[in-house]
Design an enzyme around this catalytic site. Sequence first.
Site, mmCIF file in Angstrom:
data_model
loop_
_atom_site.group_PDB
_atom_site.id
_atom_site.type_symbol
_atom_site.label_atom_id
_atom_site.label_comp_id
_atom_site.label_asym_id
_atom_site.label_seq_id
_atom_site.Cartn_x
_atom_site.Cartn_y
_atom_site.Cartn_z
ATOM 1 N N ASP A 97 0.865 -1.172 0.000
ATOM 2 C CA ASP A 97 0.000 0.000 0.000
ATOM 3 C C ASP A 97 0.905 1.226 0.000
ATOM 4 O O ASP A 97 1.814 1.335 0.824
ATOM 5 C CB ASP A 97 -0.878 -0.016 1.264
ATOM 6 C CG ASP A 97 -2.273 0.514 1.014
ATOM 7 O OD1 ASP A 97 -2.370 1.639 0.488
ATOM 8 O OD2 ASP A 97 -3.238 -0.179 1.348
ATOM 9 N N ASP A 198 -2.969 4.624 -2.389
ATOM 10 C CA ASP A 198 -3.995 5.233 -1.557
ATOM 11 C C ASP A 198 -4.398 6.619 -2.085
ATOM 12 O O ASP A 198 -3.522 7.449 -2.359
ATOM 13 C CB ASP A 198 -3.398 5.375 -0.148
ATOM 14 C CG ASP A 198 -4.421 5.693 0.907
ATOM 15 O OD1 ASP A 198 -5.304 4.856 1.132
ATOM 16 O OD2 ASP A 198 -4.327 6.770 1.517
ATOM 17 N N GLU A 257 -6.371 4.009 -5.913
ATOM 18 C CA GLU A 257 -7.657 4.272 -5.265
ATOM 19 C C GLU A 257 -8.083 5.684 -5.674
ATOM 20 O O GLU A 257 -7.375 6.651 -5.390
ATOM 21 C CB GLU A 257 -7.522 4.175 -3.749
ATOM 22 C CG GLU A 257 -8.870 4.275 -3.050
ATOM 23 C CD GLU A 257 -8.787 4.713 -1.596
ATOM 24 O OE1 GLU A 257 -9.728 4.445 -0.855
ATOM 25 O OE2 GLU A 257 -7.796 5.357 -1.206
ATOM 26 N N HIS A 329 -11.070 -2.745 3.383
ATOM 27 C CA HIS A 329 -10.988 -2.380 4.800
ATOM 28 C C HIS A 329 -11.784 -1.125 5.138
ATOM 29 O O HIS A 329 -11.838 -0.737 6.300
ATOM 30 C CB HIS A 329 -9.520 -2.196 5.186
ATOM 31 C CG HIS A 329 -8.898 -1.044 4.450
ATOM 32 N ND1 HIS A 329 -8.683 -1.059 3.090
ATOM 33 C CD2 HIS A 329 -8.502 0.174 4.872
ATOM 34 C CE1 HIS A 329 -8.175 0.094 2.711
ATOM 35 N NE2 HIS A 329 -8.047 0.866 3.770
ATOM 36 N N ASP A 330 -12.347 -0.457 4.128
ATOM 37 C CA ASP A 330 -13.136 0.757 4.368
ATOM 38 C C ASP A 330 -14.632 0.523 4.198
ATOM 39 O O ASP A 330 -15.425 1.447 4.395
ATOM 40 C CB ASP A 330 -12.730 1.867 3.378
ATOM 41 C CG ASP A 330 -11.302 2.333 3.565
ATOM 42 O OD1 ASP A 330 -10.791 2.286 4.703
ATOM 43 O OD2 ASP A 330 -10.685 2.744 2.557
HETATM 44 C C1 GLC Z 1 -7.878 5.524 1.910
HETATM 45 C C2 GLC Z 1 -7.720 4.279 2.762
HETATM 46 C C3 GLC Z 1 -8.340 4.545 4.101
HETATM 47 C C4 GLC Z 1 -7.592 5.686 4.736
HETATM 48 C C5 GLC Z 1 -7.557 6.909 3.831
HETATM 49 C C6 GLC Z 1 -6.516 7.871 4.282
HETATM 50 O O1 GLC Z 1 -9.189 5.809 1.626
HETATM 51 O O2 GLC Z 1 -8.276 3.181 2.109
HETATM 52 O O3 GLC Z 1 -8.335 3.423 4.930
HETATM 53 O O4 GLC Z 1 -8.216 6.023 5.934
HETATM 54 O O5 GLC Z 1 -7.238 6.593 2.503
HETATM 55 O O6 GLC Z 1 -5.235 7.336 4.064
#
Ligand code: GLC
Length: 552
Positions: A97, A198, A257, A329-330
């Site tokens: 990540d 991310d 992402e 995980h979100d």
């Molecule tokens: C992304 C991650 C999340 C995190 C955020 C800030 O959305 O998936 O878990 O809290 O970024 O890094």
Amino acid sequence: MDLWWKDAVVYQIYPRSFADSNGDGYGDLGGIESKLDYLAELGVDVLWLSPIYRSPQDDNGYDISDYQDIDAMFGTLEDFDRLLAGVHARGMKLIMDLVVNHTSDEHPWFIESRSSRDNPKRDWYWWRDGTADGPPNNWGSIFSGSAWQLDESTGQYYLHLFSRKQPDLNWENSEVRQAVYAMMNWWLDRGVDGFRMDVINLLSKTPGLPDGRIPAGGLFGDGGPYYLNGPRLHEFLQEMDRAVFADREAELLTVGETPGVSVELARVLTDPANRELDMVFQFEHMELDHGTTKWDHQPMDLVDLKANLAKWQNGLSDVGWNSLYWNNHDQPRIVSRYGDDEVHWYESATLLATVLHMHKGTPYIYQGEELGMTNYPFSGIEDYRDVESLNHYYEAVDRQRIPPEKVLPGLRIVSRDNARTPVQWDDSPGAGFSSGAAWLPVNPNHVTINAAAQVADPDSVFHYYRRLIALRHEDPVVCEGEFELLLPTDPVVHAFTRTLGAERLLVVANFSGDVAQCPIELDGEIVIANYREPTGQSLRPWEARVYRQRID
Ligand code: GLC
């Protein structure tokens, strides 16, 4: 160009909740290593590890204080090298990540940057003077409250789109970019196989950081239009490609992402000719049960889901590539969300799997999804650990004076902690996750939903996922076939085809707890189905079938 990932399946590990080898209640690298044979049996090709770098853990590792070390809670670099060797020895790959929109406020870069207004790293973050109203602009943080924090010692504010402990890096500064590329090269040289990036489309902010529109009843402005997909995003990604990926022979994977991405933008980002990203995570299909905010949960309408999935299938059919996911995980657990985690648990978990895995793209499985893990029965606020959930609760209850009983129901369904309870390995009191007290309690349903039981049972959710993964590896129609949506307006039956040459796969799925008549003639050879004796035009509750047909 080698597009090896076109028939790959990725498995996401959230290390703190996966498996604990030393009994401290947190998952670790040794725990992951001990489960590699399980993952190899499932048949996945790539493991994605959520952050394991050194971190104060304000956002469970998405707040990094050292990009080139492993947090002690997970192990050491030596443990990491051993894990990576174990992954490679089993023919799998491992991606890391990459969290470079922000660092921790405890990262040495930020500590230096905050130390004085004329520190050489001052410009590595977004420092601004306040205004008469307080912060430099009206943006709200994605984790509630203002996106700005006043630093008393130098009298300026810094930008944090997430928590106060996650200051945004200033990608306008080329030294920042070079430092990030050097770090990425260090990991690739160590043998990792790519990155999940991310919130990568937040890197470029609109110059001037203009105020956002304040929604009705809101306290803060929506900065999204000024920090999502900003003006230099493509430039930064192409520069990253040249500095990090372009000269490497290895088969790597990059997935960005990208909240708020449109199909059109995703085509540009994932067009191999542009050398930006292999694929992106978009969120539209995950927002169909949101009301005005994500906390305001609404039922999902299947007609909307079908239209949305089809839009992405069609939009990236010739150029670019889709990633396919229901969980991470979100996100709360999909079987509790778009399925039925009570009466038709097995059928709805396997139906959702069938639908997703029969699409074109690269599927991502989130730990425990292959077991049909469900949401957790949270009750009070003291049950939660997630910074986003806690900030939301206290903002609503303390600042906006909303009664807790109005806030807790949304949290229970939507909180990210639903995804983060420990993986259910067996039916023992700690679910086989840890010999100590787990950092977040195990779901009481681990006595029936667990890996040991499912690996031993050929008719389990686990083995159903295993068969779906194998099918993608074996069948070029699953990987390459052209998508066509059938029955766009049917409120309960989802149906689509995938066609390659003279072969067609017909997928039908009854998204309801009642028997449904399928208006399409069902014939052909059954490839996979989640009920025994799948025959006739009636689909049983949450029944899914895939037929192989020949086109003459
Ligand atoms: C992304 C991650 C999340 C995190 C955020 C800030 O959305 O998936 O878990 O809290 O970024 O890094």
